[in-house]
Write an enzyme that holds these catalytic residues in place. Sequence first.
Site, mmCIF file in Angstrom:
data_model
loop_
_atom_site.group_PDB
_atom_site.id
_atom_site.type_symbol
_atom_site.label_atom_id
_atom_site.label_comp_id
_atom_site.label_asym_id
_atom_site.label_seq_id
_atom_site.Cartn_x
_atom_site.Cartn_y
_atom_site.Cartn_z
ATOM 1 N N HIS A 131 -10.026 18.149 14.022
ATOM 2 C CA HIS A 131 -10.158 19.315 13.298
ATOM 3 C C HIS A 131 -9.085 20.412 13.147
ATOM 4 C CE1 HIS A 131 -13.325 21.584 10.782
ATOM 5 N NE2 HIS A 131 -12.481 22.774 11.592
ATOM 6 N N GLU A 132 -8.948 20.907 14.328
ATOM 7 C CA GLU A 132 -7.936 21.970 14.662
ATOM 8 C C GLU A 132 -6.654 21.528 14.129
ATOM 9 O OE1 GLU A 132 -9.150 24.780 14.693
ATOM 10 O OE2 GLU A 132 -11.093 24.446 15.402
ATOM 11 N N HIS A 135 -6.204 21.677 10.657
ATOM 12 C CA HIS A 135 -5.416 22.915 9.875
ATOM 13 C C HIS A 135 -4.372 23.111 10.093
ATOM 14 C CE1 HIS A 135 -9.639 24.356 8.950
ATOM 15 N NE2 HIS A 135 -10.038 24.356 10.485
ATOM 16 N N HIS A 141 -11.441 23.703 5.385
ATOM 17 C CA HIS A 141 -12.880 22.924 5.750
ATOM 18 C C HIS A 141 -12.990 22.119 4.453
ATOM 19 C CE1 HIS A 141 -13.681 26.107 8.832
ATOM 20 N NE2 HIS A 141 -13.150 24.882 9.516
ATOM 21 N N CYS A 142 -13.684 20.880 4.595
ATOM 22 C CA CYS A 142 -13.855 19.937 3.631
ATOM 23 C C CYS A 142 -15.569 20.068 3.465
ATOM 24 C CB CYS A 142 -13.488 18.495 3.984
ATOM 25 S SG CYS A 142 -13.766 17.322 2.969
ATOM 26 N N CYS A 147 -16.789 13.937 6.707
ATOM 27 C CA CYS A 147 -15.269 14.337 6.862
ATOM 28 C C CYS A 147 -14.837 15.270 8.258
ATOM 29 C CB CYS A 147 -14.527 14.927 5.876
ATOM 30 S SG CYS A 147 -12.648 15.365 6.143
ATOM 31 N N CYS A 166 -11.602 12.167 5.392
ATOM 32 C CA CYS A 166 -12.036 11.600 4.017
ATOM 33 C C CYS A 166 -10.758 11.447 3.141
ATOM 34 C CB CYS A 166 -13.009 12.689 3.203
ATOM 35 S SG CYS A 166 -12.269 14.213 2.704
ATOM 36 N N CYS A 169 -8.847 14.624 2.050
ATOM 37 C CA CYS A 169 -8.215 15.039 3.253
ATOM 38 C C CYS A 169 -6.823 14.349 3.838
ATOM 39 C CB CYS A 169 -8.832 15.459 4.467
ATOM 40 S SG CYS A 169 -9.967 16.762 3.812
#
Lengths: 179, 455
Positions: A131-132, A135, A141-142, A147, A166, A169
Amino acid sequence: MPVLHVVPFYCGTATDLIDGLEERLARVFGVRVEHHPPSFEPEVAYDASRGQYNSRILLAQLLRQAPADDSRVLGVTALDLFIPVLTYVFGEAQVNGKAAVVSSHRLDNALYGLPASHELLFERLCKEAIHELGHTYNLVHCHNAECVMTSSMQIDGVDLKSDRFCSRCKAALRHNGVC
Amino acid sequence: MSTHEANILVVDDEFAVRDSLYNWFRKDGYHVHAAENATEALRALQDQAFDVILLDIKMPGMDGMELQSRIHTIDPEIAVIMITAFGSVETAVQALKQGAFDYVTKPIDPDELSHLVHRALEQRRLQKENVQLRETIDEIGAADTIVGESPAILKVLELIRHVAKTEATVLIRGESGTGKELIARAIHANSARRYFPIVPVNCGAVPNELLESELFGHEKGAFTGAQHRRKGRIEMADGGTLFLDEVGAINPKMQVDLLRTLETKEFTRLGGSKSIKVDFRIICATNEDLEVAVEEGRFREDFYYRINVFTIEAPPLRSRPSDIPLLAEHIVKRLARQMDKRITEIHPDAMQLLMDYAWPGNVRELINAIERAMVVGTPPTIQPEDLPVWGKRSTNSFSGESLADVEKDHIASVLERTGWNITRAAEILRVDRVTVYNKIKKYDLRQPATRGGKK
């Protein structure tokens, strides 16, 4: 092949998860992972009034350690992180930048008085690290709940989402030259 | 409102707080702007619109409380979330009383912040949606207006304006479908009675034996089946306007009763003995020649003079073809909203067809034709083939009534439909191609500039 510099520090219970994490990140982002000790003293980020570590300061330190190319640098720690104004964060990253940091502190069942689970901690750490790093590749953010880029404020939120991007993304990542 | 469209302003004198929140919200995909003090914040507000403002209460210079009140003056719909230090909750509560959306205490729980901002944006979205819906309702409300710029319709509008302010009884004459009720409603809407109801009665649609009870009401037991007391339309129109459509259908006996009611402003319900006072204006409409009806004894002369104080002629649509494009577009817009269909325009060829047609059923027929086209048509454009008038002979464009004129018009129409494809035209006309060429030559028919620019 692009490089991801992983910088573990004060990893505590997550120390033996680092190898697996690096393998997972290499596969997800299609990068070569290099392992480095921190070139900074993490204590500089310590805030005595809160008993936590300022992730903004840690990011700045990690940035100094990052080479001036298109590689990314990810700090991994078991320290409790915060950003000023917020009580805690699971991790932090520069949107469309080079550096990210993720903490296992609030991902660990032990903090919530639940039975320890290395497998669960590993999955959570992988999700938050992906996740990080997402970025740093300019993903925000989705809204797709499955996701990995879904924002998770609490531990159950981390468990609910998957460790995958997803399709939208993923397309954005490809656009940014990843995978 | 999607996250990516929302604008957030963070106002805090502490760099670390500003920077943290800026980055935090950027990760959520918001457009974020940060301001160090009230002056910067007010400047930012001049430059762009914000949905949510996070505002530190304690700042040097103009503090958060004062800034919040300024923001409220500039745009009361911006959701302001006050940021307060632990222990200064009382001030935050004061801010809430001044119109702030909510407050958070530093350090903020990320979950709480996220929920708060979502809630603020949701409120903002609902406010915007509310405004849009109100505008739509206003548009729908105004949809049934008289549309047109032709001299004929401008004259009608002038007469409406003139008579609306008076108490005069109005007789609206015109063919079926010309919008006589619309004219009646416009008179009512511009009169002093507009805050009271306009009660329409289609006298032609109700059998005379029922019309009496419909107009005057009845007491319980007045006739078989009158199980309850019922108010009549006249009583319902008290204070407002009674609109009698197809007034020629009222029988002479009831005309006497109505005349008496108009004179005395009093009436009695069927089967009742009590006189009821009413105050209403009457507007009548007819597509009949009432003068002939008077001559033939079907319509009472005294009632005719009583209702024919001021006459407005509703012009037939064929007398104002220049209004057809405006009307058609207005109808498309209104129906698109009602039918939730994204048809936004009429193809120029289709519009030409509409303009060429004689519209014996007037605006009502035009509405029906467009409604049908919108049902069968594909967004965003109504095509000629979607129209029920497609292929109908345009009585407006007929050049004459001789056999040669009819033949010429028919061949021209078939050629136009086939895009001047001689083979197709010959098939439709069931003649050979040479005959088509000969007819073209004979009637000097010329192909107009085609859509593709070919001659």
